[in-house]
Scaffold this motif. Structure first.
Motif, PDB file in Angstrom:
ATOM      1  N   VAL A   6      -4.336  -7.448   0.103  1.00 19.43           N
ATOM      2  CA  VAL A   6      -3.329  -6.599   0.753  1.00 19.43           C
ATOM      3  C   VAL A   6      -3.627  -6.583   2.247  1.00 19.43           C
ATOM      4  O   VAL A   6      -4.632  -6.025   2.682  1.00 19.43           O
ATOM      5  N   ILE A  10      -6.542 -11.000  10.222  1.00 22.32           N
ATOM      6  CA  ILE A  10      -7.612 -12.000  10.183  1.00 22.32           C
ATOM      7  C   ILE A  10      -8.575 -11.744   9.016  1.00 22.32           C
ATOM      8  O   ILE A  10      -9.100 -12.705   8.424  1.00 22.32           O
ATOM      9  N   ALA A  11      -8.762 -10.487   8.610  1.00 26.39           N
ATOM     10  CA  ALA A  11      -9.640 -10.208   7.465  1.00 26.39           C
ATOM     11  C   ALA A  11      -9.021 -10.772   6.192  1.00 26.39           C
ATOM     12  O   ALA A  11      -9.692 -11.457   5.402  1.00 26.39           O
ATOM     13  N   ILE A  31      -0.456 -10.281   0.660  1.00 33.67           N
ATOM     14  CA  ILE A  31       0.720  -9.415   0.841  1.00 33.67           C
ATOM     15  C   ILE A  31       0.664  -8.746   2.210  1.00 33.67           C
ATOM     16  O   ILE A  31      -0.381  -8.255   2.624  1.00 33.67           O
ATOM     17  N   SER A  32       1.812  -8.733   2.901  1.00 36.26           N
ATOM     18  CA  SER A  32       1.866  -7.992   4.164  1.00 36.26           C
ATOM     19  C   SER A  32       3.231  -7.348   4.314  1.00 36.26           C
ATOM     20  O   SER A  32       4.247  -7.933   3.927  1.00 36.26           O
ATOM     21  N   ASP A  33       3.248  -6.157   4.893  1.00 39.35           N
ATOM     22  CA  ASP A  33       4.532  -5.506   5.168  1.00 39.35           C
ATOM     23  C   ASP A  33       4.993  -5.810   6.592  1.00 39.35           C
ATOM     24  O   ASP A  33       5.990  -5.266   7.058  1.00 39.35           O
ATOM     25  N   ALA A  77       2.489  -2.422  -0.024  1.00 35.44           N
ATOM     26  CA  ALA A  77       1.722  -1.867  -1.140  1.00 35.44           C
ATOM     27  C   ALA A  77       1.848  -0.351  -1.084  1.00 35.44           C
ATOM     28  O   ALA A  77       1.614   0.257  -0.035  1.00 35.44           O
ATOM     29  N   GLU A 156      -4.451  -3.830  28.659  1.00 39.04           N
ATOM     30  CA  GLU A 156      -3.485  -4.862  28.273  1.00 39.04           C
ATOM     31  C   GLU A 156      -2.055  -4.370  28.516  1.00 39.04           C
ATOM     32  O   GLU A 156      -1.210  -5.098  29.037  1.00 39.04           O
ATOM     33  N   TRP A 244      -2.331   4.957   2.149  1.00 34.21           N
ATOM     34  CA  TRP A 244      -1.627   4.497   0.935  1.00 34.21           C
ATOM     35  C   TRP A 244      -2.548   4.492  -0.292  1.00 34.21           C
ATOM     36  O   TRP A 244      -2.073   4.437  -1.421  1.00 34.21           O
ATOM     37  N   ALA A 272     -12.179  -4.951   3.715  1.00 35.18           N
ATOM     38  CA  ALA A 272     -12.733  -5.673   4.866  1.00 35.18           C
ATOM     39  C   ALA A 272     -11.880  -5.440   6.104  1.00 35.18           C
ATOM     40  O   ALA A 272     -10.685  -5.144   6.005  1.00 35.18           O
ATOM     41  N   ILE A 291     -12.775  -4.814  15.518  1.00 38.91           N
ATOM     42  CA  ILE A 291     -12.571  -5.986  16.379  1.00 38.91           C
ATOM     43  C   ILE A 291     -12.382  -7.238  15.518  1.00 38.91           C
ATOM     44  O   ILE A 291     -12.724  -7.272  14.340  1.00 38.91           O
TER      45      ILE A 291
END
Ligand SMILES: Cc1cc2nc3c(=O)[nH]c(=O)nc-3n(C[C@H](O)[C@H](O)[C@H](O)COP(=O)(O)OP(=O)(O)OC[C@H]3O[C@@H](n4cnc5c(N)ncnc54)[C@H](O)[C@@H]3O)c2cc1C
Length: 413
Positions: A6, A10-11, A31-33, A77, A156, A244, A272, A291
Motif C-alpha cells: 500500500v 520510494i519505500a 496500490i496508490s491513491d 486503502a 523549496e 486509515w 516502511a 527522507i
C-alpha cells in the motif's frame, strides 16, 4: 504468495522490486491513491519551475512494471483486517493477501492557526498540492506569496515561487536558519543565499493568523506585521499518514510501530518509509527519519521480511543531500552543532563566504560532516566516521574526499 504493497512512493517501489527479485513466482500488487506511475517526490519543484515535465519524474518507464509483473492499482486503502489477511479498497473492495506492506508515507502537518483552512493556504507533498499551486495562477505565480516554516520544503517553496516571479516573504520562527542542524555560520550562509534570490526572509517571526474572506488575503505575525498574500505555502513538517489503520489492531505510535526487521505488531504486516516508526532504533538512528534514502532502504529491508528472510534494518552512516537555491548541501553522520558550553563535542569549521565545511568531532573522533557547496565523496566521509578517524587524519585526507577537486577552486584549508 500474494504480496500487497500500500503506497507506491520510494519505500513501496523498493519493496515491490525486491519481492519480485527474491520470488519470481510471487504475485505483486502495488496500490496508490495518488498516481499509477511512481514518481520522484523530490523532483516536484522542478516540474513547477519548468525544468522537468511530469513524465520525467517517473521512477521507471511504464513497461518496467509489465516486464517485472508488478500490478499497479490506483485506489485508496480504507481498512485492514490482519486476522483475515484482507485489505479493503475504496473502489476495488476486498483484496486478500499473504504479506502486506504499509508504505503510505506522510501528510503535511499544518499548525492550527486561525485561517489555516482559507483557500490559497497549503502544504507541498502530493501531486494534488502541485496542481493546486498551478491552479492558483496558471503558468504564472500567485503574487504576493508568503512561505511559512524554515525547513527544506519551505526553501523549496520559496525558490519555486521566486522562479515564477512572485514577491515572496519567508517567515521562519527560529532566530536563525535550522538551528538544530546548522552551526551559526552555516545558518548565516543559507540565509544570505535565500536573500540573494530576492526572498524577504524574516527570522524569529511566528505566524499569529491568516486573514481573508474565503480566500487568504494576508498573514499576520507575532510581531504585529501584516503581510499581504494571495498564496501561503506551508512547510512546517510532515506527519505519518496512518489514520486509515485505525481499528485494524496494527499498533501505531506517531507512525506504524515496527521492530528492527520492519515487522509490525500484526502477523503478515510490515511497514516502511515515512509512515514507519522504529520501536527500538539502533544507536544513532532516529525512530522516524522522513527522507528518501531511509524510505528506499526500509522498503528493501521490509521486502526481505515479506519473503521470509528477515534482515535487521542497518542504515549505516547517515547520509542526505539537498539544495538551498544554488547552495548544495551534503550531510554525513551526526552533525548537530555543539552548543558553546557543551562537553559533548566540537566543530571544526572552514568557509570562504560562499562555501562551508564543518567536521563535528567527539572524543577524538570525527562523528559527522556537513558541507555547503563543497562536493564530497560519500565513501571517504563514511569511512572517516565508521572507522572513527581523528580530526587531524580526516583533514589530512580532505583531498581524497573532494568529489570534483580537479574542476573546482581549492579550499585553501
Ligand atoms: C517537496 C518535497 C521535497 C523533498 N525533498 C527531499 C530531499 O531533497 N531529500 C530527501 O531525502 N527527502 C526529500 N523529501 C522527502 C521524501 O520525498 C520522502 O521521505 C519520501 O518520498 C517518502 O517515501 P515513502 O515511500 O515513505 O512515502 P510517499 O512518497 O509519501 O509515498 C506514499 C504513497 O502512498 C499513497 N497512499 C497514502 N495513503 C494511501 C491509502 N490509504 N491508499 C492508497 N495509497 C495511499 C500516497 O498517496 C503516496 O503516493 C521531500 C519531500 C517533498 C514533499
Amino acid at each position: 504468495m500474494h504480496a500487497v504493497i500500500v503506497g507506491n512512493g520510494i519505500a513501496g517501489v523498493a519493496a515491490a522490486r525486491h519481492v519480485r527479485k527474491g520470488d519470481p513466482g510471487a504475485r505483486v500488487t502495488m496500490i496508490s491513491d495518488e498516481t499509477a506511475d511512481p514518481f520522484s517526490r523530490t523532483a516536484l519543484m522542478y516540474v513547477y519551475m519548468g525544468v522537468l515535465a511530469r513524465a520525467h519524474t517517473h521512477l521507471y518507464e511504464r513497461r518496467f512494471w509489465d516486464e517485472n509483473r508488478i500490478d499497479r492499482v490506483l485506489d485508496r486503502a480504507l481498512a485492514l483486517d490482519p486476522a483475515a489477511r484482507v485489505l479493503t479498497l475504496h473502489e476495488g473492495g476486498a483484496v486478500p493477501y499473504d504479506r502486506l506492506l504499509v508504505a503510505t508515507g506522510s501528510l503535511p502537518a499544518l499548525p492550527d492557526w486561525p485561517g489555516r483552512d482559507l483557500d490559497g493556504v497549503q502544504g507541498l507533498y502530493h501531486l494534488a498540492d502541485l496542481d493546486r499551486m498551478e491552479a492558483a495562477a496558471p503558468g504564472a505565480a500567485p503574487d504576493p506569496a508568503v512561505v511559512v516554516g524554515g525547513g527544506l520544503i519551505g526553501v523549496e517553496l520559496a525558490e519555486m515561487l521566486r522562479t515564477r516571479g512572485a514577491a515572496v516573504t519567508f517567515l521562519v520562527r527560529e532566530e536563525r536558519y535550522l538551528p538544530r542542524v546548522f552551526s551559526a555560520s552555516e545558518s548565516a550562509l543559507v540565509a544570505a543565499e535565500v536573500r540573494r534570490h530576492g526572498v524577504d526572509l524574516r527570522l524569529g517571526t511566528k505566524v499569529e493568523r491568516m486573514e481573508g474572506a474565503g480566500h487568504v488575503e494576508a498573514v499576520v505575525t507575532s510581531r504585529g506585521e501584516r503581510h499581504p498574500a494571495r498564496f501561503v505555502g506551508v512547510g512546517t513538517g510532515v506527519r505519518p499518514n496512518v489514520a486509515w489503520l485505525a481499528g485494524s489492531g496494527v499498533e501505531v505510535g506517531r507512525g506504524v510501530l515496527v521492530d528492527r526487521t520492519l515487522a509490525t505488531s500484526a502477523p503478515g504486516v510490515w511497514a516502511a518509509g515515512d509512515c514507519a516508526e522504529l520501536r527500538d532504533p539502533p544507536d544513532g538512528v532516529r525512530p522516524r527519519e522522513p527522507i528518501w534514502y531511509t524510505a528506499r532502504l526500509q522498503g528493501a529491508t521490509a521486502a526481505l521480511g515479506m519473503l521470509g528472510r528477515p534482515r535487521v534494518y542497518a542504515p549505516g552512516v547517515f547520509y542526505n543531500s539537498a539544495k538551498f537555491f544554488d547552495l548544495e548541501y551534503q550531510v554525513y553522520g551526526r552533525t548537530e552543532p555543539a552548543p558553546p558550553d557543551s562537553t559533548g563535542g566540537a566543530d571544526w569549521e572552514w568557509t570562504d563566504g560562499a562555501r562551508h565545511l564543518r567536521l563535528h568531532h567527539e572524543g577524538g573522533a570525527v562523528r559527522g560532516v556537513s558541507a555547503l557547496s563543497v562536493r564530497l565523496r560519500q565513501d571517504v566521509c563514511t569511512r572517516w566516521i565508521a572507522e572513527g578517524w581523528t580530526l587531524e587524519a580526516a583533514l589530512a585526507d580532505l583531498g581524497a574526499a573532494r568529489f570534483d577537486a580537479e574542476l573546482s577552486r581549492p579550499l585553501g584549508v
